[in-house]
Design an enzyme around this catalytic site. Structure first.
Site, PDB file in Angstrom:
ATOM      1  N   CYS A 161       0.874   6.870  12.833  1.00  0.00           N
ATOM      2  CA  CYS A 161       1.430   8.028  12.419  1.00  0.00           C
ATOM      3  C   CYS A 161       1.221   9.233  13.258  1.00  0.00           C
ATOM      4  O   CYS A 161       1.938   9.999  13.655  1.00  0.00           O
ATOM      5  CB  CYS A 161       0.935   8.415  10.798  1.00  0.00           C
ATOM      6  SG  CYS A 161      -0.845   8.758  10.655  1.00  0.00           S
ATOM      7  N   ILE A 220       2.084   3.014   2.429  1.00  0.00           N
ATOM      8  CA  ILE A 220       3.020   3.048   3.504  1.00  0.00           C
ATOM      9  C   ILE A 220       4.098   2.295   3.145  1.00  0.00           C
ATOM     10  O   ILE A 220       5.482   2.609   2.925  1.00  0.00           O
ATOM     11  CB  ILE A 220       2.480   2.468   4.883  1.00  0.00           C
ATOM     12  CG1 ILE A 220       1.558   3.421   5.332  1.00  0.00           C
ATOM     13  CG2 ILE A 220       3.643   2.202   5.651  1.00  0.00           C
ATOM     14  CD1 ILE A 220       0.835   3.155   6.731  1.00  0.00           C
ATOM     15  N   GLY A 249      -4.931   4.775   2.562  1.00  0.00           N
ATOM     16  CA  GLY A 249      -4.961   3.574   1.858  1.00  0.00           C
ATOM     17  C   GLY A 249      -6.306   2.956   2.527  1.00  0.00           C
ATOM     18  O   GLY A 249      -6.564   3.098   3.572  1.00  0.00           O
ATOM     19  N   PRO A 250      -6.759   1.782   1.713  1.00  0.00           N
ATOM     20  CA  PRO A 250      -7.997   0.831   2.315  1.00  0.00           C
ATOM     21  C   PRO A 250      -7.697   0.455   3.689  1.00  0.00           C
ATOM     22  O   PRO A 250      -8.612   0.487   4.576  1.00  0.00           O
ATOM     23  CB  PRO A 250      -7.956  -0.254   1.356  1.00  0.00           C
ATOM     24  CG  PRO A 250      -7.144   0.176   0.188  1.00  0.00           C
ATOM     25  CD  PRO A 250      -6.207   1.327   0.549  1.00  0.00           C
ATOM     26  N   GLY A 273       0.776  -1.115  -0.135  1.00  0.00           N
ATOM     27  CA  GLY A 273      -0.081  -0.023  -0.380  1.00  0.00           C
ATOM     28  C   GLY A 273       0.750   1.231   0.034  1.00  0.00           C
ATOM     29  O   GLY A 273       2.032   1.183  -0.178  1.00  0.00           O
ATOM     30  N   SER A 333      -4.480  10.543   1.345  1.00  0.00           N
ATOM     31  CA  SER A 333      -3.065   9.916   1.806  1.00  0.00           C
ATOM     32  C   SER A 333      -3.270   8.361   2.588  1.00  0.00           C
ATOM     33  O   SER A 333      -2.430   7.780   2.946  1.00  0.00           O
ATOM     34  CB  SER A 333      -2.310  10.613   3.065  1.00  0.00           C
ATOM     35  OG  SER A 333      -3.040  10.883   4.003  1.00  0.00           O
TER      36      SER A 333
END
Lengths: 352, 306
Positions: free
Chosen positions: B133, B21, B166-167, B19, B164
């Site tokens: 994060c 990251i 993702g799933p 993904g 920014s």
């Protein structure tokens, strides 16, 4: 007008109203108002912190009562209708907030997200359904996105199990035509009941709610005297009377609704919400209605015009829950030179 | 974090997940002299992250965990960037295969680490959890606040650009909140905490923003300001786009501190500082292990690559 089955009314005085009083509605007020609204035959009564379960915080405001205490008080009072609570993704979690709310016996949980971020509430919808409770999906700030996006986002919620979709005009920025467009498309394509939640920033709350029903919505949110964030919601007693006037069926007793609103003015609503300079600019800027007290506070602290703060927040496209940006914006405006200072300083430069 | 090339101890790493990251981490590992990215193992062939890794000339697989286990003996460590639930499945298998893991998901299985605070605690850890994060961006400053005040309540609000996330980040927002809150209490000693995560879809996307609120009975605002300035300078050495934008300011019994984190733009554009703040932490832990020589496939990166 075609409205074969009665419109379901949802009274959000005990949830959205909390925005108007710094989330300070007491258990006693909850019990008494919920009894009055329930006796009037209101279908659904919503209760909780203005931003829903788990939202009591410095960011959006502390609640004077814990979520569980509020729901327990309401649960005692609501016997005819259904008890509803709100949970927003990013504030509430399943384990910490939603599971305890289910245990306290709510009948419907409304799971919400900003109107372009519906997937954030998918795990919540799935969880509520898996526990055997009714789940409604809430798309907040519905003025933000075009109809196609709203339909696509609603679809994500319905696929996860949402049994109704509520469009919230959280900024009070919609007009009857734009409400009608949204609700028409959604009721044609979504396949579950559509609800509409109005705010009165541009004095259009009741007109917008009626436009929603005319376009196919079957659930309408309102509150006693419009008790809610910013300029308030659609006054539920006016909604009920207007529907009577238009021959739109709804469940409940008009005198009972009027009595509940009278009771609210005496015991629940310290100041009936009204449209003022701030709420007008807030609606025009598309800023979440719940920002009003935070903007007032920061504007006073940093001696800036609250209307400028709201306009800048609108320019930055903030969403509900970004109240921390208010201080940032107010500080930024306070540091900007005023027009007069600018003229003087450019004059200085000219001469030097 | 400045390290010279030709370090004697180069670690061979596998990245699990593909993904946002994973892609950002892979980009950063390209510049890390003593950690070599030897495999990026995702699950979806069409994923942008795998395509990105391929463009960098890296070896990739769509077999996920199985691909890593198959070559377990050739790796020193694994970066897990999958999701809170997947990481819980991955870890027992990685542990049994003898692979140390740096976990970038909020699965909270290992020693919670913020490199600027407690990297020393990871010397012998088999699994290091990088919290979240929002946790990476705020915990060092939370410690600065609580070290110079009597704090009764802490709150962190992180707002990220919709694009920014993702799933997996979107699906595991509850786990994000729970893990951030657990770390807030652990690092500060304050029991009453709250984490809030807001997602903003504005276009152009907004830069990651974090606000810390603290309720204090008394505090030394001057000392907090100095500690925060010093800390921000250190954070900037690895995330130049980090800046304190408000505070610390006192308002009655509450303190407020707001930061913005712009990323390096390695994978997503600079608004996605939420990727950089955690991938930089992951690289820092791996470099620390390389330096400590607690893992070893000896040789310089050049030799290993050759």
């Amino acid at each position: 007008m075609k409205a074969s089955s009665p419109v379901q009314l949802l009274d959000t005085s005990l949830r959205d109203g909390n925005h108007a009083v710094g989330h300070s509605i007491s258990r006693d007020q909850i019990r008494r108002y919920a009894e009055a609204a329930d006796a009037a035959g209101i279908d659904m009564i919503e209760c909780g912190h203005g931003n829903g379960l788990g939202a009591s915080s410095l960011q959006v405001g502390r609640s004077s009562e814990a979520d569980g205490e509020m729901l327990a008080a309401a649960r005692e009072a609501v016997t005819r209708g259904r008890l509803v609570t709100l949970a927003l993704a990013g504030f509430a979690t399943r384990k910490r907030d939603i599971a305890p709310a289910l245990a306290s016996g709510v009948d419907v949980v409304r799971l919400g997200a900003h109107c372009t971020e519906a997937d954030l509430s998918v795990p919540h919808i799935d969880f509520v359904r898996s526990q055997g409770c009714e789940a409604h999906g809430v798309l907040m700030m519905a003025h933000w996105a075009p109809v196609e996006v709203l339909c696509e986002q609603a679809r994500l919620m319905v696929d996860a199990g949402a049994q109704a979709i509520i469009l919230m005009d959280s900024a009070g920025a919609l007009t009857p035509g734009s409400v009608s467009d949204r609700v028409t498309s959604m009721s044609e394509s979504i396949g579950v009941p559509i609800g509409f939640h109005a705010h009165n920033n541009l004095h259009l709350a009741v007109a917008n709610a009626i436009a929603a029903v005319s376009a196919g919505a079957t659930i309408l949110d309102g509150s006693a005297r419009g008790f809610g964030a910013g300029a308030g919601n659609a006054a539920i007693e006016v909604l009920a009377a207007t529907m009577d006037h238009l021959g739109i069926p709804w469940n409940g007793d008009i005198y009972g609704v009027l009595d509940a609103a009278e009771y609210a003015v005496e015991h629940l609503v310290p100041a009936v919400p009204h449209t003022d300079s701030l709420t007008i600019i807030s609606g025009r800027s598309g800023v979440f209605s719940g920002f009003a007290p935070h903007v007032r506070r920061a504007a006073t602290s940093y001696s800036v015009d609250p209307r400028d703060v709201l306009s800048e927040l609108g320019r930055r496209r903030v969403v509900a829950g970004q109240e921390d940006v208010v201080v940032d914006v107010a500080l930024g405006l306070a540091e900007e030179p005023t027009l007069e200072e600018e003229v003087v300083s450019s004059g200085d430069k000219w001469h030097s | 974090m400045t390290l010279t090339r030709g370090h004697t101890n180069c670690l061979r790493a596998a990245v699990l997940g593909s993904g946002n990251i994973a892609a950002d981490l892979v980009a950063k590992l390209q510049r890390t002299p003593n950690v070599e990215c030897c495999l990026v193992a995702g699950r979806r062939n069409g994923s942008d992250g795998l395509a990105f890794a391929r463009r960098l000339g890296l070896s990739t697989s769509t077999s996920g965990l199985a691909a890593v286990l198959e070559e377990a003996a050739s790796f020193d460590l694994v970066f897990d960037t999958t999701s809170a639930d997947a990481a819980k499945v991955n870890w027992p298998a990685l542990r049994d295969a003898g692979l140390r893991t740096i976990d970038l998901t909020p699965s909270k299985q290992g020693v919670m680490c913020v490199p600027g605070l407690n990297i020393g605690d990871t010397t012998t850890s088999q699994n290091v959890s990088l919290v979240t994060c929002g946790g990476q961006a705020t915990l060092p400053f939370i410690v600065d606040v609580t070290s110079h005040s009597a704090t009764s309540y802490l709150e962190v609000v992180t707002t990220n650009a919709s694009r920014s996330l993702g799933p997996a980040s979107r699906e595991y927002i509850d786990e994000y909140i729970a893990t951030t809150e657990a770390a807030m209490s652990q690092f500060s000693g304050v029991a009453a905490v709250k984490a809030i995560h807001i997602v903003n879809p504005a276009d152009p996307p907004m830069v990651m923003q974090n606000t810390i609120f603290a309720e204090v009975t008394h505090c030394d605002l001057g000392a907090i300001s100095r500690a925060v300035d010093e800390r921000a300078r250190r954070v900037k050495t690895y995330i130049p786009g980090f800046e304190i934008v408000v505070g610390p300011v006192a308002d009655g019994d509450r303190l407020l501190l707001t930061s913005r984190v712009a990323g390096a733009g390695d994978y997503l554009p600079t608004y996605a500082g939420n990727l950089d703040i955690i991938t930089c932490a992951a690289v820092a832990v791996a470099e620390f292990w390389a330096d400590a020589g607690t893992l070893s496939h000896s040789g310089t990166k050049a030799e290993v690559s050759a």
